[in-house]
Motif scaffolding. Sequence first.
Motif, mmCIF file in Angstrom:
data_model
loop_
_atom_site.group_PDB
_atom_site.id
_atom_site.type_symbol
_atom_site.label_atom_id
_atom_site.label_comp_id
_atom_site.label_asym_id
_atom_site.label_seq_id
_atom_site.Cartn_x
_atom_site.Cartn_y
_atom_site.Cartn_z
ATOM 1 N N UNK A 1 0.856 -1.193 0.000
ATOM 2 C CA UNK A 1 0.000 0.000 0.000
ATOM 3 C C UNK A 1 0.885 1.234 0.000
ATOM 4 N N UNK A 2 0.985 1.894 -1.162
ATOM 5 C CA UNK A 2 1.849 3.061 -1.295
ATOM 6 C C UNK A 2 1.071 4.367 -1.465
ATOM 7 N N UNK A 3 -0.170 4.283 -1.926
ATOM 8 C CA UNK A 3 -0.991 5.477 -2.120
ATOM 9 C C UNK A 3 -2.373 5.256 -1.526
ATOM 10 N N UNK A 181 1.379 14.642 0.588
ATOM 11 C CA UNK A 181 1.452 13.628 -0.456
ATOM 12 C C UNK A 181 0.945 12.295 0.085
ATOM 13 N N UNK A 182 0.744 11.358 -0.817
ATOM 14 C CA UNK A 182 0.252 10.034 -0.411
ATOM 15 C C UNK A 182 1.170 9.387 0.614
ATOM 16 N N UNK A 187 2.173 6.877 5.735
ATOM 17 C CA UNK A 187 3.046 6.713 6.905
ATOM 18 C C UNK A 187 2.296 7.009 8.191
ATOM 19 N N UNK A 188 1.421 8.013 8.153
ATOM 20 C CA UNK A 188 0.608 8.338 9.326
ATOM 21 C C UNK A 188 -0.330 7.190 9.674
ATOM 22 N N UNK A 344 1.301 15.364 10.536
ATOM 23 C CA UNK A 344 0.541 14.111 10.527
ATOM 24 C C UNK A 344 0.558 13.558 11.936
ATOM 25 N N UNK A 345 1.096 12.372 12.107
ATOM 26 C CA UNK A 345 1.276 11.837 13.461
ATOM 27 C C UNK A 345 2.303 12.678 14.203
ATOM 28 N N UNK A 346 2.096 12.833 15.486
ATOM 29 C CA UNK A 346 3.083 13.485 16.332
ATOM 30 C C UNK A 346 3.407 12.573 17.487
#
Length: 565
Positions: A1-3, A181-182, A187-188, A344-346
């Motif tokens: 899963x890249x996008x 970006x995707x 990643x998030x 995104x994630x923190x």
Amino acid sequence: METLLDLLDEAVARYLDRPALGLRRDDGTTMAWSYRELDRRSRLAAWRLRAAGLEPGDRVLTWSGSTPELPAAYFGAIRARVILVPLDVRMSPAAIRAIVERSGATRLLIGTGRDDPDPGDVGLAQFPTIPLEALCAEPDAAVPPDWEAKLATWPRPAPDDVFDLIFTSGTTGLPKGVMLAHDNVIATIRTFDAILPPLEHRIVSLLPLSHLLEQGVGLFYALSVGSDILYVRSRNPRVVFDAIRDHRVTSMIVVPQVLDLFWSAIEREVDKAGLRAMFDRLRWIARRLPVAVRRLLFRSIHVRFGGGLRLMVSSGAYLPPTLQQAWEDLGVTVIQGYGSTETGSGTCTTLTDHGLGTVGRAPAGVEMRLAADGEVLFRGPTLFKGYWQDPEATAAAFDAEGWYRTGDLGRLDGAGRLILMGRNKDMIVLPNGFNVYPADIENALRDAGLRESVVLESKPGRIEAIVLAPPAGQAAATDAEANQAFIEAAVKTANARLGPQQRIAGWRLWPSEDFPRTHTLKIKRNEVRAWASDGTTLQVRETDEAGEPGAAAAEGHGEPGAATS
């Protein structure tokens, strides 16, 4: 899963005819789409976007309350490789006009519900517009029979393609466009997979999809794990509570204000039944018992929420420890996250480590550290690609080693969990050199019962609080003396827990029901400071004996280090 297109494809393959997105109307009726139907509607949206003349890289505005057509339009834009520019329905006309100009968007996707915005109200009556319902509607004569075969030949987006351009709230100036970006959002999502175990989520969505919190967690992550998401357009509390009950909600993504609203409703029912003493005693007992037993003790409350509510994910503002504890007494786990559109994630607490007063640790895949002055820094694949057409602001946001400067200050507790201390631009430096963080004082006032305040330095060394009138039920809303007594008691309670350098020397009552806010509900502190500096403002009310240490702090007395307690 890249996008995110891969995410949708995988979710459709796994969950196919399971319910994905639904809508609860004011009259109680609902509509729902399966994962298969969401995919089909998104393909129709993609086809119509290209048919409208939009090309890869073009920007398209979205402006609507939450409805299944909005995520379908998001995925349609992703498939057409068109960049989304979400607008919040609460944005000011000036902010919207600035975003339209800065983004260079050429189309507006608009909701058509009773509570949806009117482009004419913000000077966009002549702007090229496509109704969301028409974008996602069943094929008509304008859609050729072989549209699906042709669409299947379109190139797919690349992982580093920017798909989302979210403009910040702009508390101090023009909003900046955050490019996502995707690969950032994927990643998030992977960090959420590490934070939460696999669960069967039934979600009622209350936050706007124009914000990354609801997009990233309440939509993209939720779909990746097969969630059943219900949108509620009404703000009528009865409609919202009925939707939560009927949907048998298990999980919700909220801001602390929502948790507070729900908890106040529970307390009103308890008081109405004359059960306050018993309720408080049961809570004291419950917090010493396993979660399953807590849920049994308060099963009548859980029935009101559908019987399945187990998890609240809170972010976006300070979460009072007493409010978190209240929900956890009932057997509802509250985990708290911290981050921004840029990160995104923190950081986040977890199901097994969700202590009061902290926002947890950085999850796997995200790096966090504190600068010498306490500023929170992040690095990793979740970080944004930069600010839209603003290389200077982008360069200023990162240090030489690629760490993103959040502008937030924090410290770590003994277990390495982050405790936030406010914005570095709001830090007060006393005449004796000690640093005072307004957020510490504002949080103490919140814990003492004041719903919101702005702490500032009215003159060198003098710390004052601008406060809102107590909400109905805490003091007589129309009784000035009762309000004054309540506020002074709260200030005294807060001062008792604050260090000598932090204590409040006086307070003023804000003249309106609420502070001026951005569309993301952040307080416009500059406007509050301007009001406080006006000689015509209300008289400062001095504290009683508990305020004496505050006066001492103004003269530079007190023990070193107390200001950062």
